[in-house]
Design an enzyme around this catalytic site. Structure first.
Site, PDB file in Angstrom:
ATOM      1  N   ARG A  38      15.462   6.448  -7.672  1.00 39.19           N
ATOM      2  CA  ARG A  38      14.578   5.494  -9.138  1.00 39.19           C
ATOM      3  C   ARG A  38      14.992   6.674 -10.381  1.00 39.19           C
ATOM      4  NH1 ARG A  38      12.664   1.340 -11.743  1.00 39.19           N
ATOM      5  NH2 ARG A  38      10.823   2.059 -13.394  1.00 39.19           N
ATOM      6  N   THR A  92      -3.334   5.871  -8.683  1.00 42.23           N
ATOM      7  CA  THR A  92      -3.913   6.145  -8.328  1.00 42.23           C
ATOM      8  C   THR A  92      -4.535   4.952  -6.583  1.00 42.23           C
ATOM      9  OG1 THR A  92      -5.784   5.008  -9.829  1.00 42.23           O
ATOM     10  CG2 THR A  92      -4.870   7.629  -9.963  1.00 42.23           C
ATOM     11  N   CYS A 267      -4.852  -2.692  -9.608  1.00 42.84           N
ATOM     12  CA  CYS A 267      -5.490  -2.626 -10.616  1.00 42.84           C
ATOM     13  C   CYS A 267      -7.207  -3.321 -10.454  1.00 42.84           C
ATOM     14  CB  CYS A 267      -5.065  -2.951 -11.823  1.00 42.84           C
ATOM     15  SG  CYS A 267      -4.584  -2.082 -13.063  1.00 42.84           S
TER      16      CYS A 267
END
Length: 427
Positions: A38, A92, A267
Site C-alpha cells: 500500500r 475498529t 461504520c
C-alpha cells in the site's frame, strides 16, 4: 497554527489517506502504514481505494520524510520519530461474536509510543465507545514511552466522518468534532483541524463527549434503517410497495427519508455494537440498539428467502438454478468490501443448492477471495440466469438490459430499489 508542525497519520486507508493528503497541503506530513504494498503504491501516486485521484495525490507527494510541506508515505517507524502530532486512523472492527476488537488501536498505540516525546499530542480518529482513548489507548502510550499523560504528552480525539466513494462530502467539507485531554490541548487540536477543514469545527468539552457523539451518529442511522426494513417486511406481506409508501410519507416536511436495504460497511453495521458493549458494561441492556442490529443483520437471509419464494412461484427448479448477483461491495460506486452484507444473501442462497455468479466491476476479485473465499468477476457473464439480484446499485448496473440475460420465467429482485420498472420485486 505553527507551520513547522510535523504530522504523522497512522493508517493510510479510506480515512487516513484523505486526511493525510489534506494536512499535506499546509504541513509536513508522514503517512505511516504497515502494509508495504500500500505504501509503495501511494508513494507512486496510486490509490487503490479510489478516494484520492492520482493527480491530486501526486500534487502533494514529497521524496522524503524530512522535506517541508507535503506528504511522504512510509512503513519505517524512523520516519515518524520527529513528528509532534500523531493522528491514529486505524479501523475498529468487531469479532465473530459482535464484540469490539481494539487490537488495531492497541498495535498503533504501541507504534506511536515507541517514538513519543515530551510535548507530543496523539489524536485518535477511530470510532469507539466512550472511554477508549483515555482508558485503553493512553495506558499503552504511557507504559511503552515511559512518559506521563497530561504532563509529558497529551491526547486528542476527532472522530472520522468519511463517507467512502462520496466525492461531494469530502473530508474538508465535513464539519469536524474535536476534543482534547485538557482544555488547552482541546484548543490546539481544534486549531489544527480548523486550519484545513473548510466546513468548520466543533470543539467538544471532553474526549468522552466526542467519542459518544460519534458512536451515536451511526447508531441513529442504523435504528432508522432497521425501522424501514421492518416496514418492508410488513408491507411485503400486505402486497404493498414499500418505496411507494415512503415516497408518499416523504411529502411531509419532517419525515425522515430512510430507505430499506442491507446495512454493512465499517461504520453503521459495526458501531452500534461498540455502544451496546459499553452500555452493558455499566449495567444497562440497550434494547432498541440491539433490536435494530438484529433486524438489519437478518436482512440478507430475508432477501434470499424472498427470492426463493418468487422462483418457486414460477416453477423454477431451485437446486442447480443459476443466479447472478450484481455487486458485492458494501455500497455503490465504491471498491470497499469490508463487512458487506451482500455476502449474507449469497451464503444463504448457496444453502438451497443454487449456482451463483457474482459480477462487480468495482470490487477487487483477489480481495473478495481473501476476505470471504468467494469468486467474483469484473465482466458481465454471457449466459442466461434464472434469477438476477441487484445487491449494490453501481452506476454500471442501472442501464443493463437484464431481461436479455434472463430465462423466460426468470426473476429480477431489486434490493436497492434502483431499477425503474424492470424488477419483479424490490425490497
Amino acid at each position: 497554527m505553527n507551520k513547522n508542525n510535523k504530522i504523522a497519520v497512522i493508517g493510510l486507508g479510506y480515512v487516513g489517506l484523505p486526511l493525510a493528503r489534506l494536512f499535506a497541503t499546509k504541513y509536513s506530513v508522514v503517512g505511516f502504514d504497515i502494509n508495504q504494498k500500500r505504501v509503495s503504491e501511494l508513494q507512486e501516486g496510486k490509490d487503490a481505494t479510489l478516494e484520492i485521484e492520482d493527480d491530486i495525490l501526486k500534487a502533494v507527494l514529497k521524496d522524503n520524510a524530512d522535506s517541508s510541506k507535503g506528504l511522504y508515505c512510509s512503513s519505517n517507524i524512523d520516519d515518524i520519530k520527529d513528528c509532534n502530532y500523531y493522528v491514529v486512523t486505524v479501523p475498529t472492527p468487531i469479532d465473530k461474536n459482535n464484540r469490539p476488537d481494539l487490537t488495531p488501536l492497541y498495535k498503533s498505540s504501541e507504534t506511536v509510543a515507541k517514538v513519543l516525546k515530551k510535548g507530543d499530542i496523539v489524536i485518535y480518529e477511530s470510532t469507539v465507545y466512550p472511554g477508549v482513548t483515555e482508558d485503553e489507548c493512553v495506558p499503552v502510550l504511557e507504559k511503552i514511552s515511559g512518559l506521563k499523560f497530561n504532563s509529558d504528552f497529551f491526547a486528542g480525539y476527532s472522530p472520522e466522518r468519511i463517507n467512502p466513494g462520496d466525492k461531494e462530502h469530502t473530508v474538508d467539507k465535513i464539519l469536524k468534532v474535536t476534543a482534547g485531554s485538557t482544555p488547552e490541548i482541546g484548543v490546539k487540536v481544534n486549531d489544527l483541524y480548523a486550519s484545513v477543514i473548510s466546513a468548520g469545527t466543533h470543539l467538544a468539552p471532553t474526549i468522552r463527549v466526542a467519542e459518544a457523539a460519534k458512536v451515536i451518529e451511526n447508531s441513529q442511522r442504523d435504528i432508522n434503517i432497521a425501522f424501514v426494513n421492518e416496514l418492508a417486511k410488513i408491507f411485503n406481506l400486505m402486497d404493498i410497495d414499500t418505496h411507494s409508501v415512503l415516497e408518499a410519507a416523504g411529502t411531509k416536511w419532517n419525515f425522515l427519508p430512510f430507505k430499506p436495504g442491507l446495512v454493512g460497511g465499517h461504520c453503521i453495521g459495526v458501531d452500534p455494537y461498540y455502544l451496546a458493549q459499553k452500555a452493558q458494561e455499566v449495567g444497562y441492556h440497550p434494547e432498541i440498539i440491539l433490536a435494530g442490529r438484529r433486524v438489519n443483520d437478518g436482512m440478507g437471509q430475508y432477501v434470499a428467502s424472498e427470492i426463493i419464494k418468487l422462483m418457486v412461484q414460477r416453477d423454477i427448479k431451485i437446486k442447480g438454478a443459476k443466479i447472478l448477483t450484481l455487486g458485492i461491495t458494501f455500497k455503490e460506486n465504491c471498491p470497499d468490501v469490508r463487512n458487506t452484507k451482500a455476502v449474507d444473501i449469497i451464503d444463504q442462497l448457496k444453502t438451497y443448492g443454487t449456482s451463483i455468479e457474482i459480477y462487480d466491476p468495482w470490487a477487487n476479485p483477489k480481495e473478495v477471495m481473501h476476505e470471504y473465499g468467494i469468486e467474483t468477476v469484473q465482466d458481465l457473464p454471457n449466459t442466461k440466469f434464472d434469477a438476477i439480484i441487484l445487491a449494490v446499485a453501481h452506476k454500471e448496473f442501472l442501464d443493463l438490459d437484464l431481461r436479455s440475460i434472463l430465462t423466460t420465467e426468470g426473476v429480477i429482485y431489486d434490493v436497492k430499489g434502483a431499477l425503474s420498472g424492470i424488477a419483479d420485486k424490490r425490497l
